[in-house]
Design a protein around this motif. Structure first.
Motif, PDB file in Angstrom:
ATOM      1  N   THR C 145      -8.713   3.339 -14.317  1.00 28.27           N
ATOM      2  CA  THR C 145      -8.007   4.055 -15.309  1.00 28.27           C
ATOM      3  C   THR C 145      -7.814   3.185 -16.600  1.00 28.27           C
ATOM      4  OG1 THR C 145      -5.993   3.048 -14.192  1.00 28.27           O
ATOM      5  CG2 THR C 145      -6.306   5.114 -13.694  1.00 28.27           C
ATOM      6  N   LYS C 313     -10.376  13.063 -13.362  1.00 31.97           N
ATOM      7  CA  LYS C 313      -9.701  13.242 -12.380  1.00 31.97           C
ATOM      8  C   LYS C 313     -10.079  13.050 -11.108  1.00 31.97           C
ATOM      9  CE  LYS C 313      -5.569  16.695 -12.327  1.00 31.97           C
ATOM     10  NZ  LYS C 313      -5.176  17.840 -12.973  1.00 31.97           N
ATOM     11  N   ILE C 316     -11.033   9.530 -10.257  1.00 28.18           N
ATOM     12  CA  ILE C 316      -9.843   8.397 -10.062  1.00 28.18           C
ATOM     13  C   ILE C 316      -9.592   8.599  -8.418  1.00 28.18           C
ATOM     14  CG2 ILE C 316      -7.426   8.098 -10.360  1.00 28.18           C
ATOM     15  CD1 ILE C 316      -7.788   8.891 -13.279  1.00 28.18           C
ATOM     16  N   THR C 317      -9.531  10.005  -8.155  1.00 30.04           N
ATOM     17  CA  THR C 317      -9.188  10.201  -6.621  1.00 30.04           C
ATOM     18  C   THR C 317     -10.379   9.720  -5.608  1.00 30.04           C
ATOM     19  OG1 THR C 317      -8.400  12.336  -7.364  1.00 30.04           O
ATOM     20  CG2 THR C 317      -8.451  12.159  -4.942  1.00 30.04           C
ATOM     21  N   ASN C 320      -9.910   5.757  -5.675  1.00 30.98           N
ATOM     22  CA  ASN C 320      -8.947   5.238  -5.079  1.00 30.98           C
ATOM     23  C   ASN C 320      -9.024   5.248  -3.468  1.00 30.98           C
ATOM     24  OD1 ASN C 320      -7.294   4.266  -7.215  1.00 30.98           O
ATOM     25  ND2 ASN C 320      -6.262   6.665  -7.654  1.00 30.98           N
ATOM     26  N   SER C 321      -9.641   6.321  -3.182  1.00 32.09           N
ATOM     27  CA  SER C 321      -9.740   6.570  -1.606  1.00 32.09           C
ATOM     28  C   SER C 321     -10.909   5.627  -1.525  1.00 32.09           C
ATOM     29  CB  SER C 321     -10.089   7.980  -1.363  1.00 32.09           C
ATOM     30  OG  SER C 321     -11.281   8.722  -1.809  1.00 32.09           O
ATOM     31  N   ASN C 324      -9.664   1.510  -2.856  1.00 34.26           N
ATOM     32  CA  ASN C 324      -8.343   0.802  -2.740  1.00 34.26           C
ATOM     33  C   ASN C 324      -7.724   1.278  -1.408  1.00 34.26           C
ATOM     34  OD1 ASN C 324      -8.051  -0.210  -5.468  1.00 34.26           O
ATOM     35  ND2 ASN C 324      -7.151   1.790  -5.970  1.00 34.26           N
ATOM     36  N   ASN C 325      -8.802   1.395  -0.613  1.00 38.00           N
ATOM     37  CA  ASN C 325      -8.380   1.612   0.909  1.00 38.00           C
ATOM     38  C   ASN C 325      -9.101   0.659   1.750  1.00 38.00           C
ATOM     39  OD1 ASN C 325      -6.297   3.724   1.114  1.00 38.00           O
ATOM     40  ND2 ASN C 325      -7.901   5.253   0.735  1.00 38.00           N
TER      41      ASN C 325
END
Ligand code: ATP
Ligand code: ATP
Ligand code: MG
Ligand code: MG
Lengths: 349, 262, 325, 262, 349
Positions: C145, C313, C316-317, C320-321, C324-325
């Motif tokens: 982002t 969009k 980002i999804t 993140n998955s 950031n997991n």
């Protein structure tokens, strides 16, 4: 300045138990009426609902003939000594007492003068600047009393205002209250559990029992002619004898077989009663006609300062008698009890 | 009675206090460090970061705006919470207990969303001035703090003193102000302070409710920190602490005179 | 919100408000004889505000490149008459093209590279080195982002030698997956990086050049490199908000912002540290250091924000998955 | 006595409540709007934004983390505030009044700076795990809320009941837990709720104390809002409201059984 | 189980006014000692400092010979009825009473049994589930009493435990207290402002005045031989006559010139005193030697139920006399007062 009429007052806190039950009271202008009754009978509740602090479920309250249920509490010009004092914790003694006067727009120097006068009367002039938390129980109670008296309300409710004071101060305070009441012709409702206080101060007395008024009469009438056994017991009659039948206008056959002469009792009395202090204790059988004389044996005695209280075993059961402390009868001692016929009261409820 | 257990409580108290104070001390210490980045322990000593505060217009301006907003919002919140809390506490029934909880609810909504919704409804849809909308947003986040504390205070206060006031000729309103309010000042003040500080520090609500000439201090500091991390921010924090301290001492002196134990 | 014609409201970044004020706003105010009001803040937030609020009162807005693109699509901007800008001609061709596409004037350029602690990693010259197992748990990259998030996707796609525009960026994600063991963090604030370097949590990071000075000041061991294989540029742009009551001053400001003197002044490291776009501005070596200027500027490719914004969009999804997991 | 003045108070209460509820309602309404940007009034009706919440991993994950942190931080803060408040209120002297104010102080420091200092001291200097440091940061911002409320509650509670407990054989500690604590539950709960919500919503402290696996919900929402401003955020807020409501009703049912007036 | 010794207790709340001043007390094991004294004299303060709730500035407290100042309050195994009740607002009546027992690890079913028994004794068995805020003043007081008695403490402090009860209940409760005290041999310190209560219940009485103990003696001794004018006044002597000099062992010349015979007064008495109820009011001058007879005129009367209280103007000033209510003398009536020589007490302080 205010006559109070309470009509058919009924109240319940929880909608289940009835706390007040059809209370009717008539207090004349300038009269002091006491409410007397056992703990929990509803005295405080009665005062609070008349004052407008709790809403009754039923009934009306008239002051000088006007229904006041729509009048806001603060416009009623009443006064109250709360059983729990309800002092203002953030104000000192002088400010507590001045509070009501300020609401009546009393200005200095009159304000201070009145407050000081009142504090002097309750003996707390030196404590003016103290906060309630820094006072003893009795001092707090006197502040509460001073606070309620100083505004000279039309109608003053005093809920056990002297309960935490010593005997000497009680007498002083009650005389002060009575003097102020009579001087200013205030109307007062007084709750007390001290009977000598009650009789010393009241024009009329209402004896309450479980939310109803059992008897409402002049002090003397209540004292000498209790209407029911409850009232009699409550004001100090401790010896009750069941009557089997009345023999003539003055003589009564008791359940146990004895015959008692009771000068003033009505023929249809169902029991006779007498105060412990009206029974005379004799060491020897008197020579007289022997009427109303009963032998007995001392079971137990209690020292009361000016007198001893005895429990005495007789043919009529245990009799309680009080006699002056000049002489003490030991337990086991055989005595004769004289029940003066004028002091024996007849009850028919 | 200085029993062991009392000691135990005191120790926990002191440890807690230490935890609270240590970070503050840290901030103060780093504000004097001469290195160009915040670091601990410090190597040299300088006052220059304090000087730099005043070079940052947004800090000064932001401080003023934040102070204004926080003051106004927490004052109005306290003023609104007082009667509302009173209406709620005088009768203790289910409805009131429920409403009482509602007073806490708005903040359960992420404040960013609250800010954004206010922005889109008040500013965009209803054409409210930005500053008013910002104030309203802060008012909303302040309200629960004041309300909760005041409610708790009123709950604990024995109602009979108020009754005594009515009987002595005080109207509800005057009894409220003369008897109830003075006896719950601790609660009112605490509520005010908490909401003030919450508003003063708040970023999420103000994110969107900002605009030309409406800069808030915390946002300014956050922005500054994204590009610089010299001890200027420590310096400004130390200044705020000093300010608070002075204010507290002053208040203490003024209020401390009243000798009553509430 | 009627502003007098004698004032201009400028919405800009909040990073160096002091320098912005002293080196840009105040001189402009003096020169043009108008009062300036400033709003400072995030690019995205400010965009939201001017886009949604027709009464925001903002005349001129400085945004990041992709926000400017979005804004222009949403017809937030005044259509520019470039003839009113005397200095427009000193921009490069590609910058002029960008300006015409988006109705906004790029006024500074950034690019990104690798910052690293040479004592721990050895020399780095190449993006692909970041994928080496030597960097296991030692690397930080910008969050998707942030400004250089999309550019990082480009670099990732380059690593596996595929175009980012293929299959919605699938290549980039496969490269990121292999990069993941090396990642300590995807950061949003460059000041985070300084802390992580100082604490030894990381020894290398992908970073925008504007943060390099600050990072090196906090840790003298840090080296910055822009790999020869190239970098991606990102512009900051300035535009006029539609409905501005003071168009004259607004155009004046745009022109002023890309004028030679201002571009030179704000290029200094003690100022905004903005790399110049005005081609007549010449920087000495010290001022040019760590800027997208000269050779670096030549190596800088542009990011297709049209494409990026369309996919952001979902990116980002996925990002993140994945990370950031 | 339903006097006019009481009515007046109730009206203020209701107006205040309206102000509190209106924004909430607004959020709920907009969450069903079919347009791709939050707008009011809404034109169409859809549930799709609710579905979209679950497509946003950071929301789900952030919610869990935020919940965890807020719960842990506010619980520990309440646990620490209780004894500290006790130590402070049992004696009412200058020193204690001053310390009491210190409990409020840390938040006067801009929370961003607090977060940043903790980051540079705990995480970087002392090598604390990030999550622990984050918790500590939130603990620090929660403490004042719990402490203030508990202090206010303890102040109001008449100490003689506690004395009675000691005389009846309760140690200080047991008197504290059996008498004092149950009588100030309103304050303790309120303090807990306020600090929970404050922590749950907080952005500034967490800004720097974040990491690869540490995402907070408010930050996630803020980030989301910067790129999208579709009603997903309204939807998630509505979900949170619903959750709060359910929780409140549950608590009400459980706690409501205790029939005492505190 | 506990003998209490208080040595040189002194206390000040603010460091300025001395509230307690060198208090010394010795209470034997199993004894009931009353503290009697005017409002604000320091009774509550004394109890609280012995119980360990406030720290005295000076003095020591020994229980069974051991200094307990270092013993934590909760380990002392004391009991207390607080003047303000101090009930636990969050616990119902049964739980309030059970509180101390639970601390002593009394388990069910014994716990409930003891609580119920105790509640029955104070007449509140039906109120088990009520919360303190739902009780009347007297009911709250009884809960407080029950709570303190049920644990059978070694040493029990009762601070005006019956002040809010009606006369009948007071007697019942005080007899219950006395019975429990004697059955379990508890040691008690009892504060009351009701003198008949005090004398009925106490083994010894300590009369306090402004933070000091004026007299500490057996009930009888206090009642019949007050040591000082303060004590005499406090326990109901209202008539004081200054002695100019004693003429012989029994005769005293008063300031006003009269000579009174006082059978038991010591020759160095500085004043004579008599209780109002010990003065006989006569309508005609008795034929006897005329000793101790004083003419007077009724000024004012108060009805006390069983008696009237008169203020009578005499050559010795206003004399207060109380006589049985069988006959009432109107204001203005000329009467003769007989001061029985045995009832006239000599004081020399
Ligand atoms: N907290 C306090 N601070 C200052 N003075 C106090 C405090 N508590 C009591 N006093 C004062 O100490 C004196 C003794 O108080 P104490 O309560 O012991 O009286 P008491 O004999 O119990 O009176 P009472 O019969 O009215 O209850 C009183 O004059 C009172 O005003
Ligand atoms: N808030 C309440 N809720 C329920 N019951 C109550 C409440 N207040 C009082 N009562 C009950 O109402 C009855 C009457 O109480 P009230 O206080 O009027 O008695 P009282 O005559 O003043 O007694 P006392 O002499 O003990 O003060 C009592 O049985 C009491 O338990
Ligand atoms: Mg009562
Ligand atoms: Mg006392």
């Amino acid at each position: 300045m205010a006559a109070l009429d309470v009509k058919n007052l009924a109240l319940s806190y929880d909608g289940k138990t009835q706390i007040l039950n059809d209370i009717n009271l008539h207090v004349q202008d300038g009269e002091l009426v006491s409410l007397l009754g056992p703990s929990g009978c509803g005295k405080t509740t009665t005062l609070r609902s008349i004052a407008g602090l709790i809403k009754a479920n039923q009934g009306q309250i008239f002051v000088n003939g006007k229904d006041i249920s729509k009048v806001a509490v603060y416009k009623r010009n009443f006064g109250m000594v709360f059983q729990s004092y309800a002092l203002f914790p953030h104000l000192n003694v002088a400010d507590n007492v001045a509070f009501g006067l300020k609401n009546k727009h009393v200005r200095e120097p009159e304000l201070s003068k009145k407050v000081d006068e009142m504090l002097d009367m309750v003996g707390l002039l030196d404590y003016k600047k103290r906060f309630p938390s820094e006072l003893s129980g009795g001092q707090q109670q006197r502040v509460s009393l001073a606070r309620s008296l100083v505004t000279e309300p039309d109608l003053l409710f005093l809920d056990e205002p002297l309960s935490n004071l010593d005997a000497k101060l009680r007498v002083e305070m009650r005389e002060m209250i009575r003097a102020i009441q009579q001087r200013l012709k205030l109307t007062m409702l007084f709750v007390t559990h001290d009977q000598s206080e009650c009789f010393a101060i009241s024009d009329h007395v209402a004896v309450m029992n479980r939310g109803t008024i059992e008897q409402f009469d002049s002090s003397e009438k209540i004292y000498h002619e209790p209407a029911t056994e409850f009232v009699a017991r409550f004001i100090g009659y401790e010896n009750f004898f069941s009557v089997t039948k009345s023999l003539d206008r003055q003589h009564f056959l008791l359940k146990e077989g004895q015959v008692f002469k009771a000068a003033g009792a009505s023929p249809n009395s169902s029991s006779l009663t007498i105060r412990p202090e009206n029974i005379d204790i004799l060491e020897t059988q008197p020579d007289a006609d022997g009427q109303n004389i009963l032998p007995g044996e001392v079971l137990f005695s209690t020292y009361l300062g000016d007198s001893y209280r005895y429990e005495i075993q007789t043919a009529l059961g245990t009799v309680i008698a009080v006699s002056s402390s000049d002489k003490k009868y030991p337990a086991g001692k055989a005595v004769f009890l004289d029940f003066p016929s004028r002091k024996l009261l007849g009850l028919n409820k | 009675m200085a029993t062991n257990q009392h000691l135990f409580m005191r120790i926990i108290g002191i440890v807690t206090l230490f935890f609270l104070l240590a970070p503050l001390l840290l901030i103060v210490v780093t504000s004097f460090g001469s290195e160009p980045t915040i670091s601990f322990p410090i190597k040299g000593f300088t006052f220059s970061w304090y000087a730099n505060i005043f070079a940052q217009d947004t800090f000064i301006q932001g401080f003023i705006t934040s102070l204004e907003v926080a003051l106004l919002a927490s004052l109005t919140a306290a003023a609104a919470a007082l009667p509302a809390a009173y209406a709620l506490t005088r009768k203790r029934n289910r409805m009131n207990r429920f409403l009482e909880n509602v007073f806490l609810a708005p903040v359960m909504v992420p404040e960013v969303v609250l800010g954004f919704s206010l922005y889109s409804s008040l500013v965009i849809y209803a054409h409210f001035p930005l500053f008013i909308s910002l104030l309203f947003g802060h008012f909303l986040i302040c309200l629960p703090y004041s309300a909760r504390l005041i409610i708790a205070g009123m709950r604990q206060f024995d109602g009979s003193a108020e009754e005594a006031a009515w009987i002595l000729g005080s109207s509800r309103l005057s009894g409220f102000f003369k008897i109830l309010v003075p006896n719950i000042t601790t609660s009112i003040l605490s509520g005010f302070l908490l909401s003030f500080i919450n508003s003063f520090n708040n970023i999420p609500v103000s994110v969107f409710l900002s605009g030309p000439n409406v800069n808030m201090l915390p946002t300014a500091i956050l922005n500054y920190l994204q590009n610089n991390y010299d001890p200027t921010v420590s310096a400004i924090s130390s200044c705020l602490m000093l300010l608070t301290l002075l204010f507290m001492l002053l208040a203490e002196k003024k209020l401390g005179l009243k000798g009553f134990v509430s | 919100n009627a502003k007098g014609s004698k004032s201009l409201t400028i919405s800009t970044f909040g990073l160096s408000t002091k320098q912005m004020q002293t080196d840009v706003l105040t001189p402009f105010s003096k020169k043009a004889g108008v009062k300036t009001n400033a709003q400072f803040g995030d690019s995205a937030t400010r965009l939201t505000q001017v886009e949604k609020n027709k009464n925001s009162g903002v005349d001129v807005i400085e945004l990041s490149q992709n926000n400017a693109l979005t804004a222009n699509k949403a017809t937030v901007f005044q259509k520019l008459d470039f003839s009113k800008l005397k200095n427009f001609k000193y921009l490069s061709k590609s910058q002029q093209k960008l300006a015409r596409q988006t109705n906004s004037i790029p006024y500074t350029i950034n690019s990104f590279g690798i910052i690293y602690d040479q004592s721990k990693t050895g020399k780095i010259t190449n993006w692909n080195q970041l994928w080496s197992s030597k960097f296991k748990n030692k690397l930080a990259i910008p969050d998707i982002t942030t400004t250089f998030g999309p550019a990082t996707m480009y670099v990732a796609a380059d690593h596996v030698g595929k175009s980012i525009t293929n299959k919605g960026g699938a290549a980039a994600f496969s490269a990121l997956k292999t990069l993941k063991p090396n990642l300590v963090k995807t950061y949003a604030q460059s000041s985070d990086l300084a802390n992580m370097f100082n604490s030894g949590q990381i020894s290398a990071a992908i970073v925008g050049d504007y943060a390099v000075g600050m990072l090196q000041a906090s840790n003298s061991k840090l080296q910055y490199v822009v790999p020869d294989s190239g970098t991606y540029a990102n512009y900051d742009t300035v535009s006029i908000v539609k409905g501005s009551k003071n168009l004259k001053a607004a155009y004046q400001y745009l022109d002023f912002r890309i004028s030679q003197s201002v571009q030179k002044r704000v290029a200094k490291t003690t100022s905004l540290n903005n790399a110049p776009v005005n081609q007549k501005v010449k920087l000495n070596a010290a001022a040019a250091k760590n800027k997208t200027y000269g050779k670096v500027a030549d190596r800088a490719r542009t990011v297709d924000f049209n494409y990026v914004n369309k996919h952001l969009k979902t990116w980002i999804t996925r990002w993140n998955s994945l990370i950031n997991n």
